[in-house]
Design a protein around this motif. Structure first.
Motif, PDB file in Angstrom:
ATOM      1  N   PHE A  57       0.985  -1.541   0.142  1.00  0.00           N
ATOM      2  CA  PHE A  57      -0.446   0.099   0.235  1.00  0.00           C
ATOM      3  C   PHE A  57       0.762   1.150   0.039  1.00  0.00           C
TER       4      PHE A  57
ATOM      5  N   SER B 284       1.808   1.726  -3.923  1.00  0.00           N
ATOM      6  CA  SER B 284       0.645   2.487  -4.373  1.00  0.00           C
ATOM      7  C   SER B 284       0.569   3.689  -3.909  1.00  0.00           C
TER       8      SER B 284
ATOM      9  N   THR C   5      -1.813   5.531   3.273  1.00  0.00           N
ATOM     10  CA  THR C   5      -2.901   4.643   2.352  1.00  0.00           C
ATOM     11  C   THR C   5      -2.243   3.225   3.670  1.00  0.00           C
TER      12      THR C   5
ATOM     13  N   ASP D 204      -1.768  -1.946  -5.723  1.00  0.00           N
ATOM     14  CA  ASP D 204      -3.349  -1.891  -4.711  1.00  0.00           C
ATOM     15  C   ASP D 204      -3.855  -3.245  -4.435  1.00  0.00           C
ATOM     16  N   THR D 205      -4.204  -4.423  -5.116  1.00  0.00           N
ATOM     17  CA  THR D 205      -4.584  -5.317  -5.583  1.00  0.00           C
ATOM     18  C   THR D 205      -3.998  -6.338  -4.716  1.00  0.00           C
TER      19      THR D 205
ATOM     20  N   GLY E 120      -6.734   3.317   1.049  1.00  0.00           N
ATOM     21  CA  GLY E 120      -7.555   3.834  -0.035  1.00  0.00           C
ATOM     22  C   GLY E 120      -8.099   4.939  -0.467  1.00  0.00           C
TER      23      GLY E 120
ATOM     24  N   ARG F 123      -6.303   8.342   0.735  1.00  0.00           N
ATOM     25  CA  ARG F 123      -5.358   8.089  -0.505  1.00  0.00           C
ATOM     26  C   ARG F 123      -5.752   9.037  -1.945  1.00  0.00           C
TER      27      ARG F 123
ATOM     28  N   TYR G 220     -13.825  -4.431  -5.498  1.00  0.00           N
ATOM     29  CA  TYR G 220     -12.551  -3.566  -5.300  1.00  0.00           C
ATOM     30  C   TYR G 220     -13.383  -4.143  -3.291  1.00  0.00           C
TER      31      TYR G 220
END
Length: 204
Positions: free
Chosen positions: A14, A17, A39, A93-94, A130, A133, A150
């Motif tokens: 994270f 990202s 994040t 991110d995933t 996220g 962010r 998501y």
């Protein structure tokens, strides 16, 4: 140690990202660090506050701040290489949501919460950083975009974990299996453009 390693890996994913988003927005060094930090820690901070675990984890364990700081420096130095990889931000991110979902679920189980509440905590842990962010970077949070699978992937992974632990094998396999289900679900949704149904009708 197993869960700690997963937590650290999620923090790194994270943070990377966050750095990539911040640098796309051309923020200064301080801005890049703040975006990476929120994040990586935003979801866990909210989770710990909800279950009354204070001070929150990153305040108790300096290793998290150190890990984020090192990750920020590394990402800035190698940003060209990271950006060269296609869809790098989506990949990190995933990976982050897969790891953090299970960290949140484990936290819920540690305080004897019901499975459905644990799944909610896992989803919050994975998604809220996220959200912060994207809001700070003046973007619509990914979790709220119809075309993005998501939070749904987090929930699916959480449900699969509680089903997998019923099987007669080590719980660590169920843990890793759920992480892979989350990551695979999101990547497949991105690849094949799978999204949730549209609740809005076009025209009148």
């Amino acid at each position: 140690m197993f869960y700690f390693v997963i937590d650290i890996l999620g923090t790194i994913a994270f943070a990377i990202s966050g750095v990539l988003v911040a640098m796309d927005k051309k923020l200064d060094l301080f801005g890049v660090f703040i975006i990476a930090f929120v994040t990586a820690t935003g979801g866990g901070t909210l989770r710990d506050m909800l279950i009354g675990s204070t001070p929150v984890l990153w305040m108790q364990e300096p290793i998290y701040v150190f890990t984020i700081s090192v990750t920020v420096v590394f990402s800035i130095i190698f940003v060209k290489q990271l950006k060269y990889l296609r869809r790098t931000l989506l990949l990190f991110d995933t990976i982050g949501i897969g790891l953090f979902t299970m960290v949140g679920i484990e936290k819920g189980l540690s305080v004897d919460l019901l499975p459905i509440i644990c799944i909610a905590l896992g989803t919050i842990t994975a998604c809220f950083g996220g959200v912060i962010r994207d809001m700070l970077c003046n973007e619509i949070p990914v979790i709220f975009k119809r075309k993005e699978i998501y939070a749904t992937a987090c929930i699916l992974g959480g449900l699969s974990y509680f089903l997998l632990i019923l099987l007669p094998f080590d719980g660590a396999y169920a843990y890793m299996g759920a992480i892979l289900i989350i990551i695979t679900t999101r990547l497949l949704a991105l690849k094949f453009n799978i999204s949730l149904p549209n609740i809005y009708r076009s025209g009148k």
